[in-house]
Design an enzyme around this catalytic site. Sequence first.
Site, mmCIF file in Angstrom:
data_model
loop_
_atom_site.group_PDB
_atom_site.id
_atom_site.type_symbol
_atom_site.label_atom_id
_atom_site.label_comp_id
_atom_site.label_asym_id
_atom_site.label_seq_id
_atom_site.Cartn_x
_atom_site.Cartn_y
_atom_site.Cartn_z
ATOM 1 N N LYS A 252 2.012 8.720 15.702
ATOM 2 C CA LYS A 252 1.568 9.813 14.837
ATOM 3 C C LYS A 252 1.636 11.130 15.599
ATOM 4 O O LYS A 252 1.585 11.131 16.832
ATOM 5 C CB LYS A 252 0.117 9.572 14.391
ATOM 6 C CG LYS A 252 -0.037 8.491 13.355
ATOM 7 C CD LYS A 252 -1.465 8.423 12.858
ATOM 8 C CE LYS A 252 -1.641 7.293 11.857
ATOM 9 N NZ LYS A 252 -0.921 7.493 10.601
ATOM 10 N N ARG A 326 -0.448 -2.716 6.083
ATOM 11 C CA ARG A 326 0.093 -3.711 5.147
ATOM 12 C C ARG A 326 0.480 -4.993 5.881
ATOM 13 O O ARG A 326 0.467 -6.075 5.300
ATOM 14 C CB ARG A 326 1.271 -3.099 4.378
ATOM 15 C CG ARG A 326 2.422 -2.699 5.250
ATOM 16 C CD ARG A 326 3.395 -1.761 4.537
ATOM 17 N NE ARG A 326 2.888 -0.387 4.413
ATOM 18 C CZ ARG A 326 3.548 0.595 3.824
ATOM 19 N NH1 ARG A 326 4.719 0.361 3.279
ATOM 20 N NH2 ARG A 326 3.034 1.804 3.758
HETATM 21 N N1 BES Z 1 -3.704 4.662 8.244
HETATM 22 C C1 BES Z 1 -2.519 5.264 7.750
HETATM 23 C C2 BES Z 1 -2.733 5.895 6.373
HETATM 24 C C3 BES Z 1 -3.610 7.106 6.334
HETATM 25 C C4 BES Z 1 -3.068 8.363 6.524
HETATM 26 C C5 BES Z 1 -4.950 6.995 6.088
HETATM 27 C C6 BES Z 1 -3.873 9.476 6.466
HETATM 28 C C7 BES Z 1 -5.753 8.109 6.021
HETATM 29 C C8 BES Z 1 -5.205 9.346 6.232
HETATM 30 C C9 BES Z 1 -1.418 4.226 7.607
HETATM 31 O O1 BES Z 1 -1.448 3.196 8.516
HETATM 32 C C10 BES Z 1 -0.135 4.975 7.816
HETATM 33 O O2 BES Z 1 0.051 5.478 8.859
HETATM 34 N N2 BES Z 1 0.682 5.009 6.779
HETATM 35 C C11 BES Z 1 1.913 5.720 6.834
HETATM 36 C C12 BES Z 1 2.935 4.892 6.095
HETATM 37 C C13 BES Z 1 4.334 5.358 6.302
HETATM 38 C C14 BES Z 1 4.754 5.129 7.742
HETATM 39 C C15 BES Z 1 5.246 4.612 5.368
HETATM 40 C C16 BES Z 1 1.698 7.066 6.166
HETATM 41 O O3 BES Z 1 0.947 7.147 5.192
HETATM 42 O O4 BES Z 1 2.276 8.044 6.632
HETATM 43 ZN ZN ZN Z 2 -0.449 3.689 10.362
#
Ligand code: BES
Ligand code: ZN
Length: 479
Positions: A252, A326
């Site tokens: 991230k 997921r």
């Molecule tokens: N935990 C995150 C989702 C999330 C993002 C929760 C912001 C709360 C606030 C999840 O694991 C994630 O990183 N999802 C990605 C998916 C993408 C890589 C397809 C996302 O939402 O960017």
């Molecule tokens: Zn994630």
Amino acid sequence: MNLEFLETPLASIDAEVTIVFLTETLLEETADETLLTQAGFKAKQDQLSLLHEKRVLYCGVEKLNADSLRSAAATAVRSLKDSNYKSAKVGQYFLKNTQALVEGFVLGYYSFDLYKSKHEASPFTELFMSAENVDGSMLDAQEVKTVVDTSKTVAEAANYVRTLVNTIPNDMTPSSLAAMAQELATQNSLTCTILDEHALETEGMHAMLAVGRASVHKPRLIHVSYKPKNPLHVISLVGKGLTYDSGGLSLKSPTSMVSMKMDKAGACAVLGILKAVSELKLPLEVHGFIGAAENMVAGNAYKPDDVLTAKNGTTIEVRNTDAEGRLVLADVLAYAQQEVQADYLFDYATLTGACMVALGPYTVGMMGHSHALKHQFSKIAASSGELLASLPFNAHLKKLLKSEIADISNVGSKPYGGAITAGMFLDRFIDDEMKQKWMHFDIAGPAYSESSWDCHPYGATGVGVRFSIAWMRSLLNAQ
Ligand code: BES
Ligand code: ZN
Ligand code: ZN
């Protein structure tokens, strides 16, 4: 804060301040109208005016309805918490609003100061609620007391969830989350089974194991259950418990990594629901299954290009290690269905940023195949104080999860509709006979906020507890 219900009229209760909620119309009828108008009070929503000499705290509400009163109650109690008053009293605003008032007070009083070096305890610790209604009549004391007790239990369970979620990732690792579940189980007479990394291996949960592999804090599967005698239904709840989500090798950005301690909010909601269900003694058998893991970076980290075999035999091509929730849920959903023949299967997860893009930060995204269940939850959303909206399955989006080398890819090949493709990924791990019983709740938006809103302060909100308990109670009322 001790919130106590008393059957007696307001005037006979001994407290330092009286909280009075006023709409613009009620303002015109109050004896203090001139004084309040001089002070600039217009009864706008959440506007406060303290008439110290009269020992009255007035608080404006747009309407005498649940949403307005919940927010106003939170605002009023926050200001009393910062005052030097020790006690206050408040009346009723019709029985239909009692739940919202109690929630507003209990959720509004909450603050998280575990990591402050100086703890300043507020002098304000006593709130008395009378059965006297705003129109001067006395409401049925037994009816009010039942609502007050239930609402207090539910709101306190949400506060419990908030503290778990707010706790930092170094203090709330997968094994400490398991210890918290164990502690809740001991206190509330629940059963609790923990699977460590070796047991996960035996169970073939390779997707979850891969997600947690680069962390020094190894994954845990937590199974907590409440089994009353003669339950009317069996419900399985599955929670995403990423005690930290750095994104893994698909790292991230520095700004989006901040607050990712909240990626365990689904797991914590499951524990909070079990706490409330057991304290309310609902005649429901409820199982909580939590996939706890930490998504980190190291030489042994799982990689984009890896192919993982989930518990149900499905092979998954990893194209983004940040879509880890997921993967964990795939294994835990399969495990939950193997362990318990449930009438309902719900999962709670801070799954996608895309859900926030779609619905805004205040609304839970729900997906499911049962129109009846979605309808029930939509109705619940209107009254529980938690907002839910339905996201549709979509055959065109499903194609985006196609993998050339495995059964499914862990991310869609195009960026749009990410909350829906995530839900459709989970659908692959739901057995045919469970399809109509399953609901997926993406709580990424409302689980955590860095600015206060409604009855929520900075940080975790405890979302999930109120709407789930409201749905369970409506299920029992429909018997
Ligand atoms: N935990 C995150 C989702 C999330 C993002 C929760 C912001 C709360 C606030 C999840 O694991 C994630 O990183 N999802 C990605 C998916 C993408 C890589 C397809 C996302 O939402 O960017
Ligand atoms: Zn994630
Ligand atoms: Zn995540």
